[in-house]
Write a protein that holds these residues in place. Structure first.
Motif, PDB file in Angstrom:
ATOM      1  N   SER A 190     -32.704  -3.921 -38.878  1.00 31.57           N
ATOM      2  CA  SER A 190     -33.821  -4.543 -38.147  1.00 31.57           C
ATOM      3  C   SER A 190     -34.886  -4.967 -39.154  1.00 31.57           C
ATOM      4  CB  SER A 190     -34.441  -3.537 -37.171  1.00 31.57           C
ATOM      5  OG  SER A 190     -33.441  -2.935 -36.398  1.00 31.57           O
ATOM      6  N   ARG A 238     -41.206  10.145 -31.808  1.00 32.77           N
ATOM      7  CA  ARG A 238     -40.808   9.207 -30.776  1.00 32.77           C
ATOM      8  C   ARG A 238     -41.299   7.790 -31.067  1.00 32.77           C
ATOM      9  NH1 ARG A 238     -39.274  11.022 -25.285  1.00 32.77           N
ATOM     10  NH2 ARG A 238     -39.857  13.197 -25.449  1.00 32.77           N
ATOM     11  N   TYR A 239     -42.511   7.723 -31.562  1.00 33.57           N
ATOM     12  CA  TYR A 239     -43.122   6.400 -31.701  1.00 33.57           C
ATOM     13  C   TYR A 239     -43.608   6.180 -33.116  1.00 33.57           C
ATOM     14  CZ  TYR A 239     -43.064   6.813 -26.672  1.00 33.57           C
ATOM     15  OH  TYR A 239     -42.652   6.999 -25.393  1.00 33.57           O
ATOM     16  N   MET A 293     -42.950   6.483 -22.078  1.00 31.51           N
ATOM     17  CA  MET A 293     -44.302   6.423 -22.619  1.00 31.51           C
ATOM     18  C   MET A 293     -45.314   6.903 -21.582  1.00 31.51           C
ATOM     19  SD  MET A 293     -46.441   3.138 -23.693  1.00 31.51           S
ATOM     20  CE  MET A 293     -46.942   2.884 -22.019  1.00 31.51           C
ATOM     21  N   ARG A 303     -29.489  -2.413 -26.571  1.00 35.93           N
ATOM     22  CA  ARG A 303     -30.852  -2.725 -26.170  1.00 35.93           C
ATOM     23  C   ARG A 303     -30.791  -3.631 -24.965  1.00 35.93           C
ATOM     24  NH1 ARG A 303     -34.866  -4.894 -30.778  1.00 35.93           N
ATOM     25  NH2 ARG A 303     -34.384  -3.150 -32.118  1.00 35.93           N
ATOM     26  N   SER A 348     -36.425   5.411 -31.335  1.00 37.82           N
ATOM     27  CA  SER A 348     -35.006   5.626 -31.040  1.00 37.82           C
ATOM     28  C   SER A 348     -34.220   4.333 -31.129  1.00 37.82           C
ATOM     29  CB  SER A 348     -34.850   6.263 -29.668  1.00 37.82           C
ATOM     30  OG  SER A 348     -35.468   5.450 -28.691  1.00 37.82           O
ATOM     31  N   ASP A 349     -34.802   3.251 -30.674  1.00 37.35           N
ATOM     32  CA  ASP A 349     -34.056   1.985 -30.765  1.00 37.35           C
ATOM     33  C   ASP A 349     -34.909   0.858 -31.336  1.00 37.35           C
ATOM     34  OD1 ASP A 349     -35.787   1.739 -28.731  1.00 37.35           O
ATOM     35  OD2 ASP A 349     -34.305   1.498 -27.150  1.00 37.35           O
ATOM     36  N   TRP A 350     -35.984   1.213 -31.932  1.00 39.63           N
ATOM     37  CA  TRP A 350     -36.870   0.229 -32.603  1.00 39.63           C
ATOM     38  C   TRP A 350     -37.279  -0.907 -31.680  1.00 39.63           C
ATOM     39  CZ3 TRP A 350     -38.851   2.576 -36.380  1.00 39.63           C
ATOM     40  CH2 TRP A 350     -38.103   3.548 -37.047  1.00 39.63           C
ATOM     41  N   GLN A 351     -37.492  -0.524 -30.483  1.00 37.20           N
ATOM     42  CA  GLN A 351     -37.967  -1.513 -29.529  1.00 37.20           C
ATOM     43  C   GLN A 351     -39.490  -1.552 -29.581  1.00 37.20           C
ATOM     44  OE1 GLN A 351     -36.905  -0.747 -25.472  1.00 37.20           O
ATOM     45  NE2 GLN A 351     -36.248  -2.863 -25.246  1.00 37.20           N
ATOM     46  N   TRP A 361     -33.102   0.195 -42.011  1.00 34.99           N
ATOM     47  CA  TRP A 361     -31.667   0.390 -42.215  1.00 34.99           C
ATOM     48  C   TRP A 361     -31.248   1.616 -41.436  1.00 34.99           C
ATOM     49  CZ3 TRP A 361     -29.181  -3.229 -45.224  1.00 34.99           C
ATOM     50  CH2 TRP A 361     -29.990  -4.007 -46.064  1.00 34.99           C
ATOM     51  N   SER A 362     -30.128   1.445 -40.791  1.00 38.83           N
ATOM     52  CA  SER A 362     -29.614   2.572 -40.038  1.00 38.83           C
ATOM     53  C   SER A 362     -28.437   3.178 -40.784  1.00 38.83           C
ATOM     54  CB  SER A 362     -29.179   2.127 -38.646  1.00 38.83           C
ATOM     55  OG  SER A 362     -28.489   3.171 -38.001  1.00 38.83           O
ATOM     56  N   LYS A 420     -41.607  -8.096 -39.135  1.00 31.62           N
ATOM     57  CA  LYS A 420     -42.381  -9.051 -39.931  1.00 31.62           C
ATOM     58  C   LYS A 420     -43.867  -8.700 -39.915  1.00 31.62           C
ATOM     59  CE  LYS A 420     -41.740 -13.570 -40.690  1.00 31.62           C
ATOM     60  NZ  LYS A 420     -41.652 -14.984 -40.242  1.00 31.62           N
ATOM     61  N   LEU A 440     -42.836  -1.485 -28.189  1.00 31.45           N
ATOM     62  CA  LEU A 440     -43.382  -0.976 -26.927  1.00 31.45           C
ATOM     63  C   LEU A 440     -44.694  -1.657 -26.588  1.00 31.45           C
ATOM     64  CD1 LEU A 440     -42.775   1.313 -24.846  1.00 31.45           C
ATOM     65  CD2 LEU A 440     -44.373   2.699 -26.133  1.00 31.45           C
ATOM     66  N   ARG A 441     -45.550  -1.728 -27.559  1.00 34.35           N
ATOM     67  CA  ARG A 441     -46.851  -2.343 -27.336  1.00 34.35           C
ATOM     68  C   ARG A 441     -47.233  -3.150 -28.566  1.00 34.35           C
ATOM     69  NH1 ARG A 441     -46.359  -1.491 -22.897  1.00 34.35           N
ATOM     70  NH2 ARG A 441     -47.694  -0.506 -21.340  1.00 34.35           N
ATOM     71  N   LEU A 443     -47.824  10.040 -21.609  1.00 34.30           N
ATOM     72  CA  LEU A 443     -49.264   9.926 -21.369  1.00 34.30           C
ATOM     73  C   LEU A 443     -49.682  10.809 -20.204  1.00 34.30           C
ATOM     74  CD1 LEU A 443     -50.228   6.195 -21.855  1.00 34.30           C
ATOM     75  CD2 LEU A 443     -51.037   8.163 -23.127  1.00 34.30           C
ATOM     76  N   VAL A 449     -40.701   2.105 -30.360  1.00 30.53           N
ATOM     77  CA  VAL A 449     -39.982   3.316 -29.977  1.00 30.53           C
ATOM     78  C   VAL A 449     -38.971   3.566 -31.081  1.00 30.53           C
ATOM     79  CG1 VAL A 449     -38.546   4.408 -28.234  1.00 30.53           C
ATOM     80  CG2 VAL A 449     -40.235   2.698 -27.573  1.00 30.53           C
ATOM     81  N   LEU A 496     -51.818   5.493 -26.242  1.00 29.40           N
ATOM     82  CA  LEU A 496     -50.422   5.146 -26.542  1.00 29.40           C
ATOM     83  C   LEU A 496     -50.041   3.830 -25.884  1.00 29.40           C
ATOM     84  CD1 LEU A 496     -47.678   6.024 -27.697  1.00 29.40           C
ATOM     85  CD2 LEU A 496     -47.324   7.337 -25.622  1.00 29.40           C
ATOM     86  N   ASP A 497     -50.609   3.563 -24.741  1.00 31.85           N
ATOM     87  CA  ASP A 497     -50.261   2.324 -24.038  1.00 31.85           C
ATOM     88  C   ASP A 497     -51.140   1.157 -24.455  1.00 31.85           C
ATOM     89  OD1 ASP A 497     -52.506   3.323 -22.974  1.00 31.85           O
ATOM     90  OD2 ASP A 497     -51.901   3.220 -20.877  1.00 31.85           O
TER      91      ASP A 497
END
Lengths: 418, 614
Positions: free
Chosen positions: A127, A146-147, B255, B243, A166-169, A119-120, A130, A171-172, B259, A164, A209-210
């Motif tokens: 968002s 950040r993450y 990212m 987005r 900041s926008d809940w995207q 919740w924002s 699942k 990343l990996r 790193l 991420v 991180l990646d």
């Protein structure tokens, strides 16, 4: 050492604000925010039900109060007392609620870990994430906020998703080579993620991180494995406590074990100081690990642990010299211990009316004053390390510590007792 | 022979009894048996003798018994009992002498036999005891054998049992291993089953979850909502961004930036660490070079491989040091070079240090004797060593003594040793001879020396005389110049003493004795001497005169005389210079006596006495 008067408290809910200015405590369905220095009530919020969980936002502007039974989360603002926010999870239920590091999003985990709702407070957006895994430590944020790493379970396989914040995207997203992932933890520098398997198997995996697998470490097989994991503040060491009664320290370059600390029944090293509250011998058992905060100067970097089985002892190791530094044997099981955020000082409580403080200079115990028995069940340090909150079942009080010199003398005076 | 007889007589008589008894009891020899039978039948009894023998000879059959005995004896090689018969017709007479001889011989024989018998008996006894001993030994050994055999059997049995046990244990172990294997298999199968079940359950659970999700989430639950007064601004104050693909890319970039930053940070740290380490290495190297270079000159002489490398290395490094900037280039070649050189130097340093250590320990050992302060332990060790040495020496002495004694003891009865001793004596003689000749040679040398000495002494005497004369003349002049004749005597004494510079006492004596000596010297009949004495001067010129004469004489005389002259000369010298008193004291009294007896002059005698006095 001074003690404040005793205040009412319920469910051990008492927290300092991250900026160290306020102290929030709960009494049944009321949230009380006090000034840390004066202890005067600044705000008083009334929630809809008995509060089960509170959490300060990172910027100390908001407090969330979770009422899991009713699936409700209420958010209060310090700046605007009239501002209110209520999140109802409805029939999905609620088992966990937490702030995102930016302090503008709330992550609610529904019952059965069906999903996590984000919740924002800034926008209307909601968002959903699942398949969160129902495990001990499934969500972890990097220290810079950040993450977020989230443990997931899909099709009987463990995955880790890195978002991420900041926008809940996403990343990996990668699967981990674990039977039944139990916990994840970011390194303080936010570049390495430690992932450990269920206690049935000793396995710890380190991911970049990646999403690249950096290393895998397994001390042994066919036996109960990892109990707890802790990063050193410098991210250089990873302490892994396991059911074999040992703590293994891994190094951040090679990810190999550099040393192994056991919990010997008898301590032969004359350099190790053993503080004994009573003659009772401690039983082995491993609880959680924690590193003290980093210090400006070079100093001992102890790691310690308490025991859950019959957890009477706290072991302190010197990481610089890689050896056991001190052992604190308590008469009763250790309930909580916490490092002073500023210096190598450890506060311990055992559920009795005494507070125990350990520092490399010595050890001392203090009787908490007040009529009746004040059984200290938990404690939390203030950011500055000058005070701490001592929590009992129904009350809490603040304990103010004096300057270093006074503490030193106090230590010496009380050395005989311990 | 007569002596022996007297001595053995009483013994004989006593022994004869026992013999007879013995013989009566044990009828050993078949010959005696035979003779008994014969005798019993033919010879009647006699009264006087023993009951057994009584049957042999009676008054009636004396003749017969005698003849029988004669026969018997002759057969045994004894001379006949009868006298040599002059004629056949005459009856042969019994020769008493022969009988007695025979008896004596028989007795002697008997005694010998008895002795032999005794010996044999003792030997027999000994052998018997030996036998017993051996038998007991044998039985004991047999027992031992038996016991050991039993033991062996027992051990074998035990071994067998142990082997059995071992086999059993092996079997058990194998069984256990099998069991473990089985259990492991079971565990594995269980684990797989468990995993399988878990997966199934999880799937079911997931299905249920899905269902629930659908039920709960898709129902458009009105309750699920956020009731908020007003939306708050973002913490960073920015507006939320849409987005898009861009943001995604940006996220990625960020990212990777993070790193990268981390890696850069780490690299920096590592570089710093590296630089530090390099600095340390460099410093170490420099120090090593400075340490090794002063002693580089020394080992240059030595033909040592390692030192050779030192030199080359040091030189090389000196060159390397100049281009120090190269160090910062952390390329692999430099690193290798650096590590190699450091390693080399380290090795050298190590060897050097070890050498030094050795030296130090050596010095320590050597310095042991020089230093006055000896550590207690060393002292004790030393004393212990010395004690041991003493012990060894003592033992050696003892063994030597023993050997000597042995040799002496054996020398008493052994011809060879005496011979050997003779040899030794001869050897010693030879050696002594050699020594003798050596001594003689030495003596000759001594004589030669002495002669030269006497000559020198004579010369000295002459010189002295001249000097004395000079002095006398000088004194005379003085006297003449000075005073009256009355005070001359006393003054003269004083003057003389002051003049000579030698001990006054001696001179005084000389002076006081002067009048006594006068007549002797007069008797010598030397006019020169007289003239001097009248001038009241010391007598030394006269002695030297005498010496001259003596030496002249001695040259023609034997060694002995020469000896004497030597003895005599010494006092003369003493008389001249009082410092050499030792000489006279060392002189042998015997030789002096000889000398005195040999010489007719009492003057020298008195002179010597005077010298001996102090």
């Amino acid at each position: 050492m001074n003690f404040s008067e005793v205040f009412k408290l319920s469910s051990l809910l008492c927290k300092f604000s991250p900026d160290g200015k306020y102290l929030a405590s709960c009494v049944q369905y009321r949230l009380v925010v006090r000034d840390v220095n004066t202890l005067q009530i600044l705000q008083l919020y009334t929630c809809l039900d008995q509060i089960q969980h509170i959490e300060w936002s990172a910027d100390s502007l908001f407090i969330l109060c979770a009422m899991y039974k009713r699936g409700l989360v209420q958010v209060w603002s310090l700046e605007q007392p009239e501002w209110h926010c209520k999140i109802d999870e409805g029939s999905a239920g609620l088992v966990a609620s937490c702030w995102s590091p930016d302090g503008r999003h709330i992550l609610n985990t529904t019952e059965f870990h069906l999903r996590i709702t984000v919740w924002s407070l800034c926008t209307k957006s909601v968002s959903y994430i699942k398949y969160p895994k129902a495990c001990l430590q499934g969500i972890t944020f990097t220290r810079d906020g950040r993450y977020m790493a989230l443990a997931e379970r899909r099709d009987c396989k463990d995955y880790v998703s890195i978002f991420v914040c900041s926008d809940w995207q996403l990343l990996r997203h990668f699967d981990t080579d674990t039977q039944d992932l139990t916990g994840i933890e970011w390194a303080p520098n936010g570049c390495v993620l430690a992932v450990w398997d269920t206690c049935l198997e000793y396995k710890i995996l380190l991911y970049s991180l990646d999403g690249r697998l950096l290393s895998t470490y397994s001390a042994y097989e066919w036996s109960l494995g990892i109990k707890s994991v802790a990063w050193s503040p410098s991210s250089q060491f990873l302490a892994v406590g396991s059911y074999d009664g040992k703590v293994r320290i891994l190094h951040h370059v090679t990810w190999k074990m550099i040393t192994e600390f056991g919990h010997p029944a008898t301590i032969n090293d004359p350099k190790t100081v053993v503080y004994k509250e009573a003659e009772k011998s401690p039983q082995l058992g491993l609880g959680c690990l924690s590193f003290p905060p980093p210090r400006a100067g070079a100093g001992p970097l102890p790691s310690s642990e308490s025991k859950y089985n019959i957890p009477n002892a706290v072991w302190v190791w010197d990481i610089q010299k890689l050896r056991l530094f001190a052992v604190l044997e308590q008469l009763s099981p250790v309930r909580t211990f916490q490092w002073d955020p500023q210096q190598p000082r450890l506060a311990i409580c055992t559920g009795g009316s005494r507070l125990y403080l350990w520092s490399p200079a010595g050890c001392m115990s203090v009787q908490v004053p007040g009529e009746g028995d004040f059984a200290v069940l938990s404690l939390c340090w203030h950011l500055s390390g000058d005070s701490m909150a001592l929590l009992s079942k129904d009350h809490f009080c603040l304990c103010f510590l004096e300057t270093e010199a006074v503490v030193g003398t106090a230590c010496r005076q009380l050395g005989g007792h311990t | 022979m007569g002596d022996w007889m007297t001595v053995t007589d009483p013994g004989l008589s006593s022994e004869s009894k026992t013999i007879s008894q013995y013989t009566s009891e044990t009828k050993m020899s078949p010959s005696s048996l035979y003779s008994q039978q014969v005798l019993c039948s033919s010879i009647p009894l006699s009264k006087n003798v023993h009951s057994f023998f009584s049957a042999f000879c009676t008054e009636d059959n004396i003749e017969q018994s005698i003849s029988y005995l004669d026969q018997e004896l002759t057969t045994f090689g004894f001379p006949s009992l009868y006298e040599e018969s002059k004629g056949k017709e005459t009856k042969r007479e019994l020769n008493i002498v022969a009988v007695l001889n025979c008896m004596n011989e028989l007795l002697v024989l008997q005694r010998k036999n008895l002795l032999a018998q005794e010996n044999v008996e003792t030997q027999n006894l000994k052998l018997g005891s030996d036998m017993d001993h051996l038998q007991s030994c044998y039985s004991k050994l047999k027992e031992q054998l038996e016991t050991s055999r039993r033991e062996m059997i027992g051990l074998q049995e035990r071994d067998r049992q142990l082997q059995c046990k071992n086999r059993n244990l092996h079997q058990l172990l194998k069984n256990e291993k099998d069991e473990v294997q089985k259990l492991q298999n079971i565990i594995a199968s269980r684990a797989t089953q468990y995993n399988h079940d878990m997966k199934r359950k999880e799937r079911e659970y997931n299905k249920l979850k899905e269902r629930l999700h659908q039920l709960v989430m898709n129902k458009k639950d009105k309750k699920i909502a956020m009731d908020i007064l007003n939306y708050v601004g973002r913490a960073d104050g920015k507006r939320g961004s849409w987005r898009t693909g861009k943001t995604e890319a940006r996220n990625e970039d960020e990212m990777y930036k993070i790193l990268l930053n981390d890696y850069e940070y780490r690299q920096k740290q590592i570089l710093m660490e590296n630089a530090e380490l390099k600095k340390v290495l460099q410093q170490m190297k420099k120090e090593m070079i400075s340490l090794l270079s002063p002693q580089k000159k020394k080992p240059r002489e030595r033909v040592d491989d390692s030192t050779g490398t030192v030199i080359s290395d040091v030189e090389e490094d000196a060159g390397e040091l100049s281009r120090e900037s190269m160090w910062d280039l952390s390329c692999e070649t430099v690193r290798e070079q650096l590590t190699n050189s450091i390693r080399k130097q380290w090795r050298i340093l190590k060897s050097h240090v070890e050498k030094l250590d050795n030296q130090v320990s050596k010095v320590h050992l050597e310095g042991f004797n020089d230093e006055d302060v000896i550590s207690r332990q060393d002292h004790e060790q030393e004393t212990e060593k010395l004690e041991l040495e003493i012990q060894q020496c003592k033992e050696m002495i003892k063994t030597q003594q023993q050997l000597l004694q042995q040799q002496l003891a054996t020398a008493c009865d052994d011809d060879t040793t005496s011979l050997l001793r003779d040899c030794y004596l001869l050897e010693e003689k030879e050696r002594l001879k050699e020594e003798w000749s050596l001594f003689k040679e030495q003596k000759k040398n001594f004589e030669r020396e002495r002669r030269s000495f006497t000559e020198a002494a004579i010369r000295l005497g002459l010189e002295r005389k001249a000097f004395e004369e000079e002095r006398a003349s000088w004194l005379k002049q003085q006297f003449l110049n000075m005073t009256t004749f009355d005070h001359q005597n006393s003054e003269n004494v004083k003057l003389f003493s002051a003049f000579s510079g030698s001990s006054d006492w001696d001179n005084l004596i000389v002076h006081s004795r002067q009048p006594q000596k006068k007549p002797h010297s007069v008797s010598n009949g030397s006019p020169v001497c007289m003239s001097k004495l009248t001038k009241s001067l010391p007598a030394s010129p006269s002695t030297s005169d005498f010496c001259q004469t003596r030496s002249c004489m001695s040259e023609h005389s034997s060694i002995n005389v020469l000896n004497i002259t030597a003895e005599e000369i010494k006092p003369n010298q003493v008389g001249g210079e009082c410092t050499n008193q030792k000489w006279s004291v060392a002189s042998r009294p015997g030789s002096q006596e000889g000398c005195y007896s040999g010489c007719s002059l009492s003057y020298t005698n008195s002179h010597v006495e005077k010298d001996d006095l102090p």
